[in-house]
Every structure is written in structure tokens, then in C-alpha cells.
Design a protein around this motif. Structure first.
Motif, short mmCIF file in Angstrom:
data_model
loop_
_atom_site.label_atom_id
_atom_site.label_comp_id
_atom_site.label_asym_id
_atom_site.label_seq_id
_atom_site.Cartn_x
_atom_site.Cartn_y
_atom_site.Cartn_z
N ALA A 1 0.84 -1.21 0.00
CA ALA A 1 0.00 0.00 0.00
C ALA A 1 0.87 1.26 0.00
N VAL A 2 1.97 1.24 0.74
CA VAL A 2 2.87 2.38 0.79
C VAL A 2 3.57 2.55 -0.56
N ASP A 3 3.96 1.45 -1.20
CA ASP A 3 4.54 1.53 -2.55
C ASP A 3 3.59 2.23 -3.51
N GLU A 4 2.33 1.89 -3.44
CA GLU A 4 1.32 2.50 -4.32
C GLU A 4 1.16 3.99 -4.02
N ILE A 5 1.17 4.36 -2.75
CA ILE A 5 1.08 5.78 -2.37
C ILE A 5 2.28 6.54 -2.93
N LEU A 6 3.47 5.99 -2.76
CA LEU A 6 4.67 6.65 -3.28
C LEU A 6 4.57 6.87 -4.78
N ARG A 7 4.21 5.83 -5.51
CA ARG A 7 4.12 5.94 -6.96
C ARG A 7 3.09 6.98 -7.36
N ASP A 8 1.93 6.93 -6.75
CA ASP A 8 0.84 7.85 -7.09
C ASP A 8 1.22 9.30 -6.81
N VAL A 9 1.74 9.57 -5.62
CA VAL A 9 2.06 10.95 -5.24
C VAL A 9 3.23 11.50 -6.06
N VAL A 10 4.31 10.75 -6.18
CA VAL A 10 5.48 11.24 -6.90
C VAL A 10 5.13 11.49 -8.37
N GLU A 11 4.45 10.55 -9.00
CA GLU A 11 4.10 10.75 -10.41
C GLU A 11 3.14 11.91 -10.61
N SER A 12 2.20 12.09 -9.70
CA SER A 12 1.25 13.19 -9.88
C SER A 12 1.93 14.56 -9.74
N TYR A 13 2.94 14.65 -8.88
CA TYR A 13 3.65 15.92 -8.70
C TYR A 13 4.68 16.18 -9.81
N ALA B 1 6.90 14.96 0.34
CA ALA B 1 7.12 14.29 1.63
C ALA B 1 5.92 14.47 2.56
N GLU B 2 5.37 15.67 2.61
CA GLU B 2 4.20 15.91 3.47
C GLU B 2 2.98 15.13 3.01
N THR C 1 12.57 12.69 0.65
CA THR C 1 12.44 12.85 -0.80
C THR C 1 13.62 13.65 -1.34
N HIS C 2 14.20 13.16 -2.42
CA HIS C 2 15.30 13.85 -3.11
C HIS C 2 14.88 14.08 -4.55
N ILE C 3 15.13 15.28 -5.06
CA ILE C 3 14.89 15.59 -6.48
C ILE C 3 16.17 16.22 -7.02
N GLY C 4 16.59 15.75 -8.19
CA GLY C 4 17.81 16.28 -8.79
C GLY C 4 17.66 16.43 -10.29
N ASN D 1 11.62 7.81 -0.16
CA ASN D 1 11.69 6.68 0.77
C ASN D 1 10.74 6.91 1.94
N VAL D 2 10.08 5.85 2.34
CA VAL D 2 9.26 5.86 3.55
C VAL D 2 9.82 4.78 4.47
N TYR D 3 10.19 5.17 5.68
CA TYR D 3 10.69 4.24 6.67
C TYR D 3 9.58 4.04 7.72
N GLY D 4 9.27 2.78 7.97
CA GLY D 4 8.32 2.43 9.02
C GLY D 4 9.08 1.79 10.16
#
Length: 148
Positions: free
Chosen positions: A49-61, A80-81, A101-104, A141-144
Motif C-alpha cells: 500500500a505504501v509503494d502504491e502511495i509513493l508511486r501515485d504521489v510522486v508521479e502526480s507531482y 514528503a508531506e 524525498t530527493h529531487i535532482g 523513501n518511507v521508513y516504518g
């Protein structure tokens, strides 16, 4: 006393215990708080579920984003927020969530990112997502980390 020290525990009325022996368990110290006696997570960290959130948020931004240093700095914070808020909405009990989150700029250079922390491989985990378009790259990256 060599190799340890006897200390007084104020909760036990002043009697001491030896630090070289096994310390009392949470169940012994706090019998009226059974929630302190958990020995591990009751619910596993939902990596998929976290993988899906990461993909969705990063791609949308970032789908149509061009690399602009000042703007990407703000976008990295926003990503990140947003990821943190959506992961918290999953209501994962007793897990601390850390989002990085890192962007370059994508311009024939390389970047290496490393991180270290105290880790319990049984209960702690992470999810990661890498994104690239024609102008930039991003790593989120999301660390739990389970909090006992």
C-alpha cells in the motif's frame, strides 16, 4: 560491585535491583497497562500500500515538472508531506513514519544516497520509489519504524 551497579527504583519503594541481571519486564513494572506488554507489531507495515502511495504521489507531482532548483526544493517538501499524510491515513499502530524525498537534475551526473539507523529487521521496514522524466529524477523513501 564490578561490572554493574545496584540502583534504586523509586516505583518499587526504594528497593534496588542489579543492572547486571535481566531488568524487570513492562508487565512487572506496569501491570495496570497491558498495552505496554506488546512484544511486536499487531499489524505488519503495509509495504504494498505504501509503494502504491509513493508511486501515485510522486508521479502526480512530477510527471510534467521541469527541473528548477527553487521550485523542486518546495515540491520535494510537498511530496514528503503528502506521502506522510496518506501513510498516516492507513492507521498503522505503533509505527513511526519517516519520509525522505530527493529531487535532482537529470544531466549526465550520478548521485548516491545512503542512510543509517538502528533497525529491527523483524518489525522495521521501508518502501522506496524512483522516478525519472526528461528533466529530473526523484527518489522517495518511507521508513516504518516500530515503536515499542
Amino acid at each position: 560491585m564490578e561490572g554493574g551497579a545496584a540502583i534504586s527504583d523509586p516505583r518499587s519503594g526504594g528497593s534496588g535491583y542489579d543492572c547486571t541481571s535481566k531488568p524487570p519486564s513492562a508487565r512487572q513494572l506496569f501491570p495496570h497497562k497491558p498495552e505496554l506488554c506488546l512484544t511486536g507489531p499487531s499489524k505488519r507495515f503495509p509495504g504494498a500500500a505504501v509503494d502504491e502511495i509513493l508511486r501515485d504521489v510522486v508521479e502526480s507531482y512530477l510527471r510534467e515538472q521541469r527541473y528548477e532548483p527553487a521550485q523542486c526544493r518546495e515540491v520535494a517538501k510537498d511530496i514528503a508531506e503528502m506521502v506522510k499524510a496518506r501513510v498516516k491515513d492507513l492507521v498503522i499502530p505503533r509505527y513511526k513514519i519517516v519520509v525522505v524525498t530527493h529531487i535532482g537534475q537529470l544531466d549526465e551526473q550520478s548521485m548516491q544516497i545512503g542512510s543509517r539507523c538502528l533497525w529491527d529487521p523483524v518489525s522495521d521496514t521501508f518502501s522506496s520509489y524512483v522516478f525519472k522524466n526528461t528533466s529530473l529524477f526523484a527518489v522517495a523513501n518511507v521508513y516504518g519504524v516500530y515503536f515499542e
